[in-house]
Design an enzyme around this catalytic site. Sequence first.
Site, PDB file in Angstrom:
ATOM      1  N   ARG A   1     121.627  22.201  57.621  1.00 34.69           N
ATOM      2  CA  ARG A   1     122.646  22.726  58.336  1.00 34.69           C
ATOM      3  C   ARG A   1     123.651  21.838  58.917  1.00 34.69           C
ATOM      4  O   ARG A   1     124.691  22.217  58.791  1.00 34.69           O
ATOM      5  CB  ARG A   1     121.877  23.333  59.908  1.00 34.69           C
ATOM      6  N   THR A   2     123.276  20.868  59.458  1.00 30.42           N
ATOM      7  CA  THR A   2     124.347  19.795  59.911  1.00 30.42           C
ATOM      8  C   THR A   2     125.184  19.514  58.565  1.00 30.42           C
ATOM      9  O   THR A   2     126.500  19.419  58.920  1.00 30.42           O
ATOM     10  CB  THR A   2     123.707  18.574  60.404  1.00 30.42           C
TER      11      THR A   2
ATOM     12  N   LYS B   1     120.169  -0.626  46.634  1.00 32.41           N
ATOM     13  CA  LYS B   1     120.191  -2.045  45.994  1.00 32.41           C
ATOM     14  C   LYS B   1     120.147  -2.945  47.192  1.00 32.41           C
ATOM     15  O   LYS B   1     120.146  -4.289  46.780  1.00 32.41           O
ATOM     16  CB  LYS B   1     121.664  -2.387  45.261  1.00 32.41           C
TER      17      LYS B   1
ATOM     18  N   ARG C   1     124.490  10.681  59.983  1.00 34.49           N
ATOM     19  CA  ARG C   1     123.051  10.844  60.458  1.00 34.49           C
ATOM     20  C   ARG C   1     122.166   9.666  59.830  1.00 34.49           C
ATOM     21  O   ARG C   1     122.424   9.118  58.686  1.00 34.49           O
ATOM     22  CB  ARG C   1     122.507  12.289  59.703  1.00 34.49           C
TER      23      ARG C   1
ATOM     24  N   HIS D   1     121.752  14.142  69.350  1.00 35.99           N
ATOM     25  CA  HIS D   1     122.260  15.012  68.273  1.00 35.99           C
ATOM     26  C   HIS D   1     123.432  15.980  68.790  1.00 35.99           C
ATOM     27  O   HIS D   1     123.053  16.946  68.882  1.00 35.99           O
ATOM     28  CB  HIS D   1     121.224  16.014  67.514  1.00 35.99           C
TER      29      HIS D   1
END
Length: 302
Positions: free
Chosen positions: A52-53, A80, A102, A130
Site C-alpha cells: 500500500r505505502t 554489498k 521505509r 508511520h
Amino acid sequence: HRHLLGIEALSPADIVAVLDRSERYAGAPDPDWRTRLSGRTQINMFFENSTRTQASFEIAGQRLGANVMNMAMQASSIKKGETLIDTALTLNAMHPDLLVVRHPNSGAVALLSQKVNCAVINAGDGRHEHPTQALLDALTIRRRKGRLQRLTVAICGDIAHSRVARSNIILLGKMENRVRLVGPKTLMPAGIERFGVEVVHDMAEGLRDADVVMMLRLQRERMDGGFIPSEREYFHRFGLDAARLANAKDDAIVMHPGPMNRGVEIDGELADDLTRSAIQEQVEMGVAVRMAVLELLSRRAA
Ligand code: CP
C-alpha cells in the site's frame, strides 16, 4: 528542509491543514494536477516490504507530475555492505527533492534526514511511527464520522510492535479523542498509559461504545522468539467478527491498515462488508494524503 518524520512534531492545526488539502485530491484524478510537481524528483527507498505505502506514494507522485524513482533496495549496493547513510548521501548527490523512506529500524529515517538536503518522508520506521498512515486513517474517520474530535476509538491487537498504533495514538490524542487500547498484556508496550490512553485486555469491554474499531495485524516477523499466540486462540480471544462488533456503537466503523490476516485478527466477511468496513476507503485516502504531503513538503524555499 522540512520533513515528515512523525505525528509527534505536528500541531492540531498542521493535521487539519494536511487533511483539508488531502480532501481536494480525494476524488477521481484531474489532469490539471499533473503540473504541480513537474520537474521535481521523488525517490522511494523501501528497505522493508510494502504494498500500500509504496504503491500509493508512487501513484501520488505520478499524479502530481513528479519524476518518481523506486529504488529496488534488494538489488542495490546495500547488498554489498554499503550503509544506509552512504546510500542516502549517494542519492542526495543526484539532487532529489523528496526522499520517501521505509526502514526496519526505529529512528533510521530521522537519522537519514539529518544527512541530506531534501525533504524526507517517513514511510514507516520500525516500531516508531508511520505518519502518513495515521493521517490517512484520520481522513477516513473524518469523512465517515463527520468529525475528528470527541470520538471513542478502540485500537485492538498487537500494539507493542505497531508503528501504526503509535502514530494513531498520538494523532487521535492531539485531536482530543478518547483512545482505548485493547489486546493481550503480552502485546501491550510497557508504560503506554503515559500517552493518555485506556488499556483493556478484554474485547467486549474494550469495544463498548466505540465509534471506531481499528484492528491491527499480528506482526509475527517482529516477535523474536517471545510470545507467539496460536492463530485459533488469538482469533477466539481478540479477533473481530460481526458478533463481537455488536459491543461497539451501532454505527461503528471497522478499520485495518493492512496487510490483513483474515481469520486471525479479523473475520474476512466483516472486512468485506462495506456497510461497516472502511478498509478500502483507507487505501483510497492513502493516495490523497500522500499527494498532499508530497505537495506541502516540496515547496522550495524562495
Ligand atoms: N499499511 C501499510 O503500511 O501497508 P504496507 O506495509 O503494504 O505499505
